[in-house]
Design a protein around this motif. Structure first.
Motif, short mmCIF file in Angstrom:
data_model
loop_
_atom_site.label_atom_id
_atom_site.label_comp_id
_atom_site.label_asym_id
_atom_site.label_seq_id
_atom_site.Cartn_x
_atom_site.Cartn_y
_atom_site.Cartn_z
N VAL A 139 -3.68 -18.04 3.41
CA VAL A 139 -3.75 -16.61 3.75
C VAL A 139 -2.67 -15.88 2.95
O VAL A 139 -1.48 -16.18 3.07
CB VAL A 139 -3.55 -16.38 5.25
N GLY A 140 -3.11 -14.93 2.14
CA GLY A 140 -2.19 -14.16 1.31
C GLY A 140 -1.99 -12.75 1.84
O GLY A 140 -2.66 -12.31 2.77
N SER A 141 -1.06 -12.05 1.22
CA SER A 141 -0.73 -10.69 1.63
C SER A 141 -1.61 -9.66 0.94
O SER A 141 -2.09 -9.88 -0.18
CB SER A 141 0.74 -10.38 1.32
N VAL A 142 -1.77 -8.54 1.61
CA VAL A 142 -2.47 -7.38 1.06
C VAL A 142 -1.49 -6.22 1.07
O VAL A 142 -0.86 -5.94 2.08
CB VAL A 142 -3.72 -7.03 1.90
N TYR A 143 -1.37 -5.54 -0.06
CA TYR A 143 -0.42 -4.44 -0.20
C TYR A 143 -1.20 -3.14 -0.37
O TYR A 143 -1.67 -2.82 -1.45
CB TYR A 143 0.51 -4.67 -1.39
N ARG A 144 -1.33 -2.41 0.74
CA ARG A 144 -2.09 -1.16 0.71
C ARG A 144 -1.40 -0.11 1.56
O ARG A 144 -1.19 -0.30 2.76
CB ARG A 144 -3.51 -1.36 1.27
N GLU A 145 -1.05 1.00 0.96
CA GLU A 145 -0.49 2.11 1.73
C GLU A 145 -1.54 2.62 2.72
O GLU A 145 -2.73 2.60 2.45
CB GLU A 145 -0.05 3.23 0.80
N GLY A 146 -1.05 3.07 3.86
CA GLY A 146 -1.96 3.64 4.84
C GLY A 146 -2.59 2.62 5.76
O GLY A 146 -3.42 2.97 6.60
N THR A 147 -2.18 1.35 5.65
CA THR A 147 -2.66 0.32 6.56
C THR A 147 -1.51 -0.06 7.50
O THR A 147 -0.35 0.30 7.26
CB THR A 147 -3.13 -0.93 5.79
N PRO A 148 -1.79 -0.79 8.57
CA PRO A 148 -0.72 -1.16 9.51
C PRO A 148 0.38 -2.02 8.89
O PRO A 148 1.51 -2.03 9.38
CB PRO A 148 -1.46 -1.92 10.62
N ASN A 149 0.05 -2.77 7.84
CA ASN A 149 1.04 -3.64 7.18
C ASN A 149 1.06 -3.37 5.69
O ASN A 149 0.68 -4.21 4.88
CB ASN A 149 0.74 -5.12 7.48
N PRO A 150 1.53 -2.20 5.28
CA PRO A 150 1.43 -1.81 3.87
C PRO A 150 2.24 -2.67 2.92
O PRO A 150 1.98 -2.70 1.72
CB PRO A 150 1.96 -0.37 3.88
N TYR A 151 3.24 -3.39 3.43
CA TYR A 151 4.09 -4.21 2.57
C TYR A 151 3.70 -5.68 2.63
O TYR A 151 4.51 -6.56 2.31
CB TYR A 151 5.55 -4.04 2.99
N GLY A 152 2.48 -5.96 3.04
CA GLY A 152 2.00 -7.33 3.07
C GLY A 152 2.52 -8.14 4.24
O GLY A 152 2.47 -9.38 4.22
#
Length: 901
Positions: free
Chosen positions: A248-261
């Protein structure tokens, strides 16, 4: 301003760095220590640029742009410097790229390739200096591959806020290490195994265990989806190969609950259950007391026939259904539709009844809406955060980390919990009140605020009603009287009240610590009273924020998996609402009678309730008074369970249907902040397992009510038609970030925070409540109060985490927390085996001794089937929300076996 990079004129905003300016204009500058969300330190020197104004080489990540500046990113001096830096890094770096875990996903390797460096010019033989650290079940550290960029340390300290790692030693012996250099799994380590350090490591120094032969980055197919654990709604990247989830890897997306992965240990490592060999793969039918595999046709026909027979003989009211906070919005919608439109009963419920039913009941009364008022991203903007009855760092770890980050940046914390939790040590005011005395505590805070003139009178006059009644009721709750009830010093009550009331932006966060009581609704109303009194609702970074415990408990509530409301919290007792759904669903089966709740269903099993259809719930472990639940299941004429494993509950079933898990289907979850997010299929279900929405549709069609849906998107479109708060929620609108309800139509961008300008009910209403003691208190025989709850490493009834090898290996046994003073009196030592007995049953478990609980109190997690805490808990109900009192149980303790070391 205008600057020149590589002879190209570009415009850039003031305050940007040269690196940021270059990136925005498609100019590539190599980096090793840079991350877009970490403070730049210029440690690796790979991002050097040449400033033509003074001829100096500078790190682009720390050099701010200036009007008219001119820089070169690929001059001869710059490129020579980068080659030298790489040459030095490789001089003591193992050159085992052929077998290295990070092969194909190593920035150092990529840069060496780009600059043509095959081996160091220094000619030194690279010898191992450090031992590989593998003293835990999750993460491996190979210090010899570390280039000391510090990214892992910065993400740990600045984003995760665990302070688990730092640089150790000096000079040539410098490395990254944990407390006392004992490794990440050491006794003094504060590592919570979130995995962010691994995700940001630019080499193979940090990797996941097990690592051998799992594949390289380029071997994986990748699917972004929503985490199946708590209600934060973290976005995760499932890496799959050969129809299995490998990592399981990180997702880096602004505007999501976990923007910094961000992720927690469960989201990062709790995926073994997906491909576990014990997953249900074919339908099971119980014959002569034993399960036999069956074909879908036979199993579905049997379910449809038996449900029809019971309905025909006893009426629809004789059947009930339990939907699931683990299933998608679309599946919960179909489940409640099936029970109402096909069976003809409103007796459909789910586990929210056991966790946040009192939240919905209380906040609807006070504000007109029963959901979290604000958003996760607003946490860092609060001046004061009041956490009561919630343990975010263990139960909602990503939110807990955001609170710790806010505290580091100056936000003041007030923490009220009968146990000492991690946030208690960071709090400006830490309160340990007696279990079940929340109303008295909150009334005490309100009394001080009114008495000292700290209430927001303008807000009260313009936006609330019933204030005078509140003031009259709390007049008796002086700090001194509240101290007698709660055990909290009067001076501390005053300090907390002033801190909260005097803040410009104060936010309240709570969870099951205040909801799972027979006075749960009163507790929630008291919280709402406090927010209304100070005007801390309807503004950014304020509000009343219940933290949802499961991935889709919010969505299951929203979509009508409750006995008294249709989707969108529309009352089943309203004739106009009933008529609306009858037209939309083309049925005459709808009932105006409020259905039974989950606790009431089990009380009526074998009496009014003859048959039960359960999807993704395990009440034998999760519900109070386990013996009663088991006896109730035995009394049913027919039980069908739809799940991914043969759970403790499924073992009682007549028919078991194998379901797909989150990684094997499409749909949406709604997180704790009302954000509807996509669930994307990464692999196929095992064997013949099917998505729940398909199974429900097939049973319904066999019972004569056609459900012919082609996709979850089609179901969501129907939801939008009948559910005003989801009116603008369509699959094609969700994108990468999702949408927050209320979202009324296709043009509506969604709602970041609720009640701006006006409450959903018009004016906010004060509901003064008086303190009522818990249903059970200690006596001579039952002389301890037991609290239950969750822990960091396991989730709910353990169906997923206890089937994920590294997590269960890390925390394999149940336990009881007891104060060291009580342990001494009982002559109990760490690890001893004890028997815990209540008026309803007994369990055996292991002892952990410390100061987290006060004398006379104990705590048990409820995840373990071997030591089920809910065999002991009290089923007495909150009369408004019908939620049981799981948080206060009178018990006695006896030593069974000593831990001889």
């Amino acid at each position: 301003m205008e600057i020149i990079i590589d002879n190209k004129k570009i415009e850039v905003d003031k305050g940007k760095t040269v690196l940021e300016a270059a990136k925005e204009n498609g100019i590539v500058i190599p980096t090793l220590c840079h991350s877009s969300f970490l403070e730049d330190v210029g440690a690796c020197r790979m991002c050097l640029i040449e400033d033509l104004a003074d001829g100096k080489l500078k790190t682009s990540c720390t050099t701010e742009v200036k009007e008219g500046m001119e820089v070169l990113t690929k001059s001869e001096r710059v490129e020579d410097s980068r080659r030298t830096i790489l040459d030095l890094l490789i001089s003591d770096h193992p050159l085992d790229c052929m077998t290295c875990e990070a092969g194909g996903n190593c920035i150092l390797q990529d840069l060496a390739y780009h600059y043509g460096i095959e081996r160091s010019s220094y000619g030194a033989k690279v010898e191992r200096r450090f031992e590989i650290e593998r003293n835990n079940e999750f993460i491996e550290l190979d210090p010899d591959k570390c280039i000391l960029c510090g990214k892992c340390i910065r993400v740990d300290q600045d984003i995760q806020c665990s302070d688990a790692i730092d640089f150790v030693d000096r000079g040539f012996q410098t490395k990254v290490g944990a407390a006392n250099d004992e490794g990440l799994g050491g006794e003094d380590s504060t590592c919570v195994f979130c995995g962010q350090c691994v995700e940001l490591c630019p080499t193979g120094a940090l990797s996941y265990i097990p690592s051998q032969n799992k594949g390289r980055e380029y071997d994986f197919e990748k699917t972004v989806t929503t985490c199946p654990y708590c209600g934060v709604g973290c976005q995760l990247e499932l890496k799959t190969r050969d129809r299995k989830v490998i990592e399981v890897g990180s997702v880096y997306r602004e505007g999501t609950p976990n923007p910094y992965g961000e992720a927690c240990v469960k989201g990062r490592f709790g995926y073994d259950f997906i491909n576990h060999p014990d997953r249900l793969k074919k339908p099971l039918i119980k014959r002569n007391g034993s399960f036999e595999e069956a074909e879908w046709e036979e199993a579905l026909s049997m379910v449809a026939e038996r449900l029809t027979e019971i309905k025909d003989e006893y009426g629809g009211r004789a059947l009930a259904g339990l939907s699931s906070a683990k299933c998608t919005n679309e599946e919960n919608y179909l489940m409640q539709k099936f029970m109402r439109a096909v069976i003809g009963t409103n007796s459909v419920d789910h586990c929210a009844r056991l966790c946040h039913a009192s939240t919905v009941a209380g906040l609807v009364k006070a504000f007109g809406s029963g959901a979290m008022t604000n958003s996760i991203a607003e946490i860092e903007g609060s001046d004061v955060i009041f956490v009561i009855g919630s343990n975010p760092t263990e139960n909602h770890p990503v939110i807990g980390s955001k609170m710790k980050k806010a505290q580091k940046q100056g936000t003041k914390l007030i923490v009220a919990d009968p146990r000492q939790i991690e946030l208690s040590s960071l709090a400006e005011v830490a309160i340990q009140h007696r279990p079940g005395t929340d109303v008295a505590l909150l009334n005490g805070l309100i009394h001080v605020i009114i008495d000292e003139g700290l209430a927001d009178q303008k807000f009260i006059e313009e936006r609330t009603e019933n204030y005078e009644y509140l003031a009259s009721v709390v007049e008796d709750y002086t700090p001194e009287k509240v101290e007698e009830i709660t055990g909290v010093e009067a001076v501390k009550i005053k300090k907390a009240a002033r801190l909260y009331a005097e803040a410009d932006k104060a936010a309240i966060y709570f969870a099951m610590g205040i909801t799972q009581h027979r006075t749960g609704t009163d507790n929630v109303l008291s919280v709402a009273n406090l927010a209304l009194l100070t005007g801390n609702v309807g503004r950014e970074s304020t509000g009343v924020n219940p933290l949802r415990g499961q991935n889709n408990v919010q969505g299951a509530c929203d979509l009508g998996a409750l006995s008294n409301v249709y989707p969108g919290y529309q009352s089943v007792e309203d004739p106009e609402i009933k008529e609306k759904f009858a037209r939309a669903w083309e049925t005459e089966e709808l009932s105006e009678e409020v259905g039974l709740t989950v606790v009431e269903i089990f009380k009526q099993a074998g009496k009014e309730i003859k048959g039960l259809y359960i999807i993704g719930e395990n009440p034998v472990i999760s519900d109070p008074d386990q013996r009663h639940i088991e006896e109730s299941l035995d009394k049913l004429d027919f039980l069908v369970v739809e799940d991914i494993f043969l759970t403790e509950t499924a073992k009682f079933a007549d028919v078991v249907l194998p379901a797909a898990c989150f990684a094997e289907k499409e749909g949406t979850f709604t997180n704790t902040e009302r954000r509807i997010q996509k669930v994307n299929q990464a692999i196929e279900p095992p064997g013949e397992a099917r998505a729940d929405w398909k199974i429900i549709s097939e049973i319904s069609t066999r019972m004569g009510y056609q459900m012919n849906y082609d996709s979850p998107a089609e179901i969501m479109a129907e939801i939008a038609e009948v559910t005003p708060i989801y009116g603008g929620i369509y699959a094609d609108r969700l994108g990468d970030k999702g949408l927050q309800w209320p979202c009324k139509d296709r043009e509506d961008p969604g709602t970041k925070f609720l009640h701006q300008g006006e409450f959903a009910r018009g004016k906010g209403k004060f509901h003064p409540v008086t303190y009522i003691p818990p249903a059970e208190e200690v006596d001579e025989e039952y002389d301890f109060i037991m609290m239950t709850g969750r822990m960091l490493y396991h989730f709910h009834t353990g169906t997923m985490t206890r089937n994920s090898e590294p997590i269960d290996k890390h925390e394999p046994d149940a336990y009881l927390e007891i104060n060291e003073k009580d342990a001494k009196k009982l002559r109990i030592k760490e690890g001893d085996r004890v028997r815990v007995t209540s008026r309803r049953g007994e369990v055996e478990t292991n002892v952990r001794i410390g100061e987290r609980v006060q004398p006379g109190q104990i705590f048990m997690p409820f995840h373990y089937a071997e030591s089920p805490a809910n065999r002991l808990t009290n089923p007495v109900l909150d009369q408004d929300a019908k939620i049981p009192e799981l948080k206060v149980t009178a018990v006695k303790i006896e030593k069974v076996k000593s831990n001889k070391i």
